[in-house]
Every structure is written in C-alpha cells, then in structure tokens.
Design a protein around this motif. Structure first.
Motif, short mmCIF file in Angstrom:
data_model
loop_
_atom_site.label_atom_id
_atom_site.label_comp_id
_atom_site.label_asym_id
_atom_site.label_seq_id
_atom_site.Cartn_x
_atom_site.Cartn_y
_atom_site.Cartn_z
N GLU A 1 0.82 -1.21 0.00
CA GLU A 1 0.00 0.00 0.00
C GLU A 1 0.85 1.27 0.00
OE1 GLU A 1 -3.79 1.96 2.36
OE2 GLU A 1 -3.20 -0.11 2.78
N ALA A 2 1.96 1.25 0.72
CA ALA A 2 2.84 2.44 0.79
C ALA A 2 3.46 2.78 -0.56
CB ALA A 2 3.94 2.21 1.82
N ASP A 3 3.59 1.81 -1.46
CA ASP A 3 4.19 2.03 -2.77
C ASP A 3 3.18 2.43 -3.85
OD1 ASP A 3 6.72 1.42 -1.85
OD2 ASP A 3 6.63 -0.68 -2.49
N ARG A 4 1.92 2.17 -3.63
CA ARG A 4 0.90 2.34 -4.69
C ARG A 4 0.81 3.77 -5.21
NH1 ARG A 4 -3.40 -1.24 -1.50
NH2 ARG A 4 -2.18 -3.17 -1.62
N ALA A 5 1.00 4.74 -4.36
CA ALA A 5 0.89 6.14 -4.79
C ALA A 5 2.10 6.58 -5.62
CB ALA A 5 0.75 7.05 -3.57
N HIS A 6 3.13 5.75 -5.67
CA HIS A 6 4.38 6.15 -6.31
C HIS A 6 4.72 5.36 -7.58
CE1 HIS A 6 5.05 8.36 -2.62
NE2 HIS A 6 4.87 7.24 -1.95
N THR B 1 -5.15 3.03 -13.85
CA THR B 1 -5.30 2.89 -12.40
C THR B 1 -4.76 1.55 -11.94
OG1 THR B 1 -7.55 2.03 -12.69
CG2 THR B 1 -7.33 4.40 -12.27
N LEU B 2 -4.48 1.49 -10.66
CA LEU B 2 -3.93 0.30 -10.03
C LEU B 2 -4.83 -0.10 -8.88
CD1 LEU B 2 -0.31 -0.27 -8.97
CD2 LEU B 2 -2.07 -0.26 -7.23
N GLU B 3 -5.08 -1.40 -8.76
CA GLU B 3 -5.84 -1.93 -7.63
C GLU B 3 -5.22 -3.25 -7.22
OE1 GLU B 3 -10.01 -2.48 -8.47
OE2 GLU B 3 -9.98 -0.79 -9.85
N PRO B 4 -5.29 -3.57 -5.93
CA PRO B 4 -4.87 -4.92 -5.55
C PRO B 4 -5.83 -5.92 -6.18
CG PRO B 4 -5.22 -3.51 -3.62
CD PRO B 4 -5.71 -2.76 -4.81
N ALA B 5 -5.31 -7.05 -6.65
CA ALA B 5 -6.17 -8.09 -7.21
C ALA B 5 -6.80 -8.88 -6.06
CB ALA B 5 -5.34 -9.02 -8.10
N ASN B 6 -7.86 -9.58 -6.36
CA ASN B 6 -8.47 -10.44 -5.35
C ASN B 6 -7.48 -11.52 -4.98
OD1 ASN B 6 -10.88 -9.06 -5.29
ND2 ASN B 6 -11.83 -10.33 -6.86
N GLY B 7 -7.20 -11.68 -3.71
CA GLY B 7 -6.25 -12.69 -3.26
C GLY B 7 -4.84 -12.15 -3.25
N SER B 8 -4.15 -12.30 -4.36
CA SER B 8 -2.79 -11.78 -4.46
C SER B 8 -2.60 -11.18 -5.84
CB SER B 8 -1.77 -12.91 -4.23
OG SER B 8 -1.85 -13.85 -5.28
N GLY B 9 -1.60 -10.35 -5.96
CA GLY B 9 -1.31 -9.75 -7.25
C GLY B 9 -1.82 -8.33 -7.37
N THR B 10 -1.78 -7.86 -8.60
CA THR B 10 -2.13 -6.47 -8.89
C THR B 10 -2.93 -6.42 -10.19
OG1 THR B 10 -0.09 -5.72 -7.85
CG2 THR B 10 -1.16 -4.18 -9.36
N THR B 11 -3.89 -5.52 -10.26
CA THR B 11 -4.62 -5.26 -11.49
C THR B 11 -4.37 -3.83 -11.90
OG1 THR B 11 -6.37 -6.84 -10.94
CG2 THR B 11 -6.91 -5.14 -12.56
N LEU B 12 -3.90 -3.65 -13.13
CA LEU B 12 -3.74 -2.34 -13.73
C LEU B 12 -4.78 -2.23 -14.84
CD1 LEU B 12 0.06 -2.43 -13.63
CD2 LEU B 12 -1.25 -0.51 -12.76
N THR B 13 -5.54 -1.13 -14.85
CA THR B 13 -6.62 -0.96 -15.81
C THR B 13 -6.44 0.33 -16.59
OG1 THR B 13 -8.17 -2.17 -14.40
CG2 THR B 13 -9.13 -0.73 -16.09
N ILE B 14 -6.47 0.20 -17.91
CA ILE B 14 -6.52 1.39 -18.77
C ILE B 14 -7.99 1.54 -19.17
CG2 ILE B 14 -5.79 0.05 -20.80
CD1 ILE B 14 -4.73 2.76 -21.94
N SER B 15 -8.54 2.71 -18.88
CA SER B 15 -9.93 3.01 -19.17
C SER B 15 -9.96 4.04 -20.30
CB SER B 15 -10.63 3.54 -17.92
OG SER B 15 -12.00 3.74 -18.17
N ILE B 16 -10.48 3.62 -21.45
CA ILE B 16 -10.43 4.40 -22.68
C ILE B 16 -11.83 4.92 -23.01
CG2 ILE B 16 -9.83 4.30 -25.14
CD1 ILE B 16 -8.26 1.64 -24.35
N PRO B 17 -11.97 6.20 -23.33
CA PRO B 17 -13.29 6.70 -23.72
C PRO B 17 -13.78 5.98 -24.99
CG PRO B 17 -11.76 8.52 -23.40
CD PRO B 17 -10.96 7.25 -23.35
N ALA B 18 -15.00 5.52 -24.95
CA ALA B 18 -15.61 4.91 -26.13
C ALA B 18 -16.34 6.00 -26.91
CB ALA B 18 -16.59 3.81 -25.73
N ALA B 19 -16.54 5.75 -28.16
CA ALA B 19 -17.25 6.73 -28.99
C ALA B 19 -18.16 5.96 -29.92
CB ALA B 19 -16.24 7.55 -29.78
N PRO B 20 -19.21 6.62 -30.40
CA PRO B 20 -20.04 5.95 -31.38
C PRO B 20 -19.20 5.68 -32.62
CG PRO B 20 -20.72 8.24 -31.09
CD PRO B 20 -19.65 7.97 -30.09
N PRO B 21 -19.46 4.57 -33.30
CA PRO B 21 -18.68 4.25 -34.49
C PRO B 21 -18.92 5.27 -35.59
CG PRO B 21 -20.52 2.76 -34.28
CD PRO B 21 -20.51 3.60 -33.04
#
Length: 167
Positions: free
Chosen positions: A100-105, A140-160
């Motif tokens: 947790e102490a490293d997540r902000a960095h 963004t970064l989140e702890p994964a369920n159990g162990s590990g890490t999840t990094l998520t890129i959230s991209i704006p969607a647009a109409p085709p």
C-alpha cells in the motif's frame, strides 16, 4: 518519457478495435515471456479513437510488468469490457502485489518500490500512464483479489463512424 513530458508525443488518432490492440500486445510480449496470458472479452466492445501504436505500447508495458511479477506457471489475465461509455482493459498478475505504501508512487519515473530485485528501469508504468493520458485514457492500479495487482486502462468509447458497426 521526455517526449511525453514535453508534449511532443501527440497521438495520431484512428478508429480501433481494442481486441486487435490486445492481440498485438499479447503477441509482442509472448515472444519474450514464458508466462501464459489468458484473454477474455466481456460482451460487445465499441470502437475507440486513439493512437493504436501508443496504446499498444501501454498494454505491452502492463503485460511485461505483470509477467515480471508473476510466479512461474501462473498466468496473466487480461479482460476487456465496455463500462459506462468507456472500454476498460485490465491486466492482472498473481504475484506478491504492491504494498500500500508504494501504490501512490508506482507511476513516477524510476520508482522501483520494494521489489528492486526484479529487472527494469522503473520507467514502464510512467510511460504507460503518460501515453494513456495523451490518448484521453486513465491508468489505475488496484490490488487483485487474493494476491497480485490489477492495472486498468480506461479508454473513452465513442459511437462508431457513420455506416460502421462495432463488434
């Protein structure tokens, strides 16, 4: 990184199917990583408008990072889903996680955290975040369920574009 910080990495936006970006990134990483990557797409995904090469680099950096911290025999999970006008692509490893102490960095250049024994320069996540932001996405970064890490890129969607469907 210096090009990103100076604003010289202007995206060349085009219509892209995120599944193609994921497949290309997995292929790039698969050649150099013994860690299996499991990909799952949740439902239909709209097209996004972004610089494909830049966002593919984001995904490669996330996959490389996940592979470095995954125990032998443990796979990396990639999921893609449409959520509230965005397309979220998450990369999850099953490694020790980020204290947790490293997540902000972790997105700071050259930051290596307490896992300094893993090879790397500490630039991968900083570059990934800069490229994501240049394309209007968030990382963004989140702890994964159990162990590990999840990094998520959230991209704006647009109409085709007119006359094109998304799949």
């Amino acid at each position: 990184l210096s090009r990103l910080e100076s604003g010289a990495a202007t995206p060349a936006a085009e219509w892209v199917d995120v599944r193609d970006l994921i497949d290309a990134a997995v292929t790039d990483v698969g050649a150099s990583s013994p860690v299996p990557v499991n990909v799952r797409h949740e439902g239909r995904l709209p097209l996004v408008r972004l610089d494909a090469a830049q966002v593919q680099r984001v995904l490669v950096n996330l996959l490389d990072n996940a592979a470095k911290f995954s125990p032998p025999g443990e796979g990396v999970e990639v999921t893609a889903a449409a959520r509230a006008g965005r397309v979220d692509v998450s990369v999850t490893d099953h490694g020790p996680g980020i204290p947790e102490a490293d997540r902000a960095h972790v997105f700071r250049p050259f930051y290596r955290g307490r896992n300094g024994h893993v090879p790397g320069s500490g630039l991968g996540l900083a570059i990934a975040q800069g490229l994501a932001a240049a394309n209007g996405a968030t990382l963004t970064l989140e702890p994964a369920n159990g162990s590990g890490t999840t990094l998520t890129i959230s991209i704006p969607a647009a109409p085709p574009p007119e006359g094109q469907a998304f799949g």
